[in-house]
Design a protein around this motif. Structure first.
Motif, PDB file in Angstrom:
ATOM      1  N   LYS A  93       0.836  -1.208   0.000  1.00 54.54           N
ATOM      2  CA  LYS A  93       0.000   0.000   0.000  1.00 54.54           C
ATOM      3  C   LYS A  93       0.867   1.254   0.000  1.00 54.54           C
ATOM      4  O   LYS A  93       0.570   2.229  -0.691  1.00 54.54           O
ATOM      5  CB  LYS A  93      -0.925   0.004   1.209  1.00 54.54           C
ATOM      6  N   LYS A  94       1.955   1.226   0.773  1.00 52.85           N
ATOM      7  CA  LYS A  94       2.874   2.371   0.799  1.00 52.85           C
ATOM      8  C   LYS A  94       3.534   2.553  -0.551  1.00 52.85           C
ATOM      9  O   LYS A  94       3.725   3.690  -1.017  1.00 52.85           O
ATOM     10  CB  LYS A  94       3.930   2.174   1.879  1.00 52.85           C
ATOM     11  N   ILE A  95       3.911   1.443  -1.205  1.00 52.18           N
ATOM     12  CA  ILE A  95       4.525   1.507  -2.521  1.00 52.18           C
ATOM     13  C   ILE A  95       3.550   2.122  -3.527  1.00 52.18           C
ATOM     14  O   ILE A  95       3.918   3.002  -4.305  1.00 52.18           O
ATOM     15  CB  ILE A  95       4.967   0.098  -2.986  1.00 52.18           C
ATOM     16  N   ASP A  96       2.299   1.677  -3.491  1.00 52.88           N
ATOM     17  CA  ASP A  96       1.288   2.233  -4.394  1.00 52.88           C
ATOM     18  C   ASP A  96       1.085   3.723  -4.163  1.00 52.88           C
ATOM     19  O   ASP A  96       0.931   4.496  -5.111  1.00 52.88           O
ATOM     20  CB  ASP A  96      -0.037   1.494  -4.229  1.00 52.88           C
ATOM     21  N   ALA A  97       1.093   4.134  -2.889  1.00 53.01           N
ATOM     22  CA  ALA A  97       0.921   5.540  -2.575  1.00 53.01           C
ATOM     23  C   ALA A  97       2.079   6.381  -3.123  1.00 53.01           C
ATOM     24  O   ALA A  97       1.872   7.464  -3.655  1.00 53.01           O
ATOM     25  CB  ALA A  97       0.789   5.737  -1.068  1.00 53.01           C
ATOM     26  N   LEU A  98       3.301   5.862  -3.001  1.00 54.74           N
ATOM     27  CA  LEU A  98       4.459   6.594  -3.520  1.00 54.74           C
ATOM     28  C   LEU A  98       4.419   6.674  -5.051  1.00 54.74           C
ATOM     29  O   LEU A  98       4.777   7.703  -5.628  1.00 54.74           O
ATOM     30  CB  LEU A  98       5.754   5.912  -3.077  1.00 54.74           C
ATOM     31  N   LYS A  99       3.990   5.595  -5.689  1.00 52.38           N
ATOM     32  CA  LYS A  99       3.906   5.605  -7.154  1.00 52.38           C
ATOM     33  C   LYS A  99       2.833   6.576  -7.623  1.00 52.38           C
ATOM     34  O   LYS A  99       3.005   7.238  -8.644  1.00 52.38           O
ATOM     35  CB  LYS A  99       3.616   4.199  -7.688  1.00 52.38           C
ATOM     36  N   ALA A 100       1.733   6.641  -6.904  1.00 49.68           N
ATOM     37  CA  ALA A 100       0.643   7.548  -7.279  1.00 49.68           C
ATOM     38  C   ALA A 100       1.048   9.004  -7.084  1.00 49.68           C
ATOM     39  O   ALA A 100       0.629   9.889  -7.836  1.00 49.68           O
ATOM     40  CB  ALA A 100      -0.608   7.235  -6.464  1.00 49.68           C
ATOM     41  N   LYS A 101       1.863   9.235  -6.053  1.00 49.14           N
ATOM     42  CA  LYS A 101       2.289  10.597  -5.733  1.00 49.14           C
ATOM     43  C   LYS A 101       3.256  11.147  -6.784  1.00 49.14           C
ATOM     44  O   LYS A 101       3.199  12.317  -7.128  1.00 49.14           O
ATOM     45  CB  LYS A 101       2.961  10.617  -4.367  1.00 49.14           C
ATOM     46  N   GLY A 102       4.165  10.304  -7.232  1.00 46.69           N
ATOM     47  CA  GLY A 102       5.176  10.891  -8.079  1.00 46.69           C
ATOM     48  C   GLY A 102       5.510  10.113  -9.242  1.00 46.69           C
ATOM     49  O   GLY A 102       6.114  10.290 -10.168  1.00 46.69           O
TER      50      GLY A 102
END
Length: 57
Positions: free
Chosen positions: A48-57
């Motif tokens: 979930k953290k990885i997905d959030a980072l990918k979505a952010k930048g």
């Protein structure tokens, strides 16, 4: 050689951690299902953290 001193990004660290935990979960699944489930839940949180980072930048 030039990548020798390159620092890992947060995303790279999380991906490496995710891969390690999945490997441990697979090994534990053969011995202790409860421990394997806990590791899988931890891996899911990292995903979930990885997905959030990918979505952010």
């Amino acid at each position: 050689m030039f990548g020798l001193f390159k620092k890992k990004s947060e995303l790279e660290k999380l991906q490496e951690s995710y891969k390690t935990i999945l490997g441990k979960a697979h090994l534990e699944s053969q011995r202790d299902r409860t421990a394997s489930d806990k590791l899988m839940a931890e891996a899911e949180e990292i995903a979930k953290k990885i997905d959030a980072l990918k979505a952010k930048g």
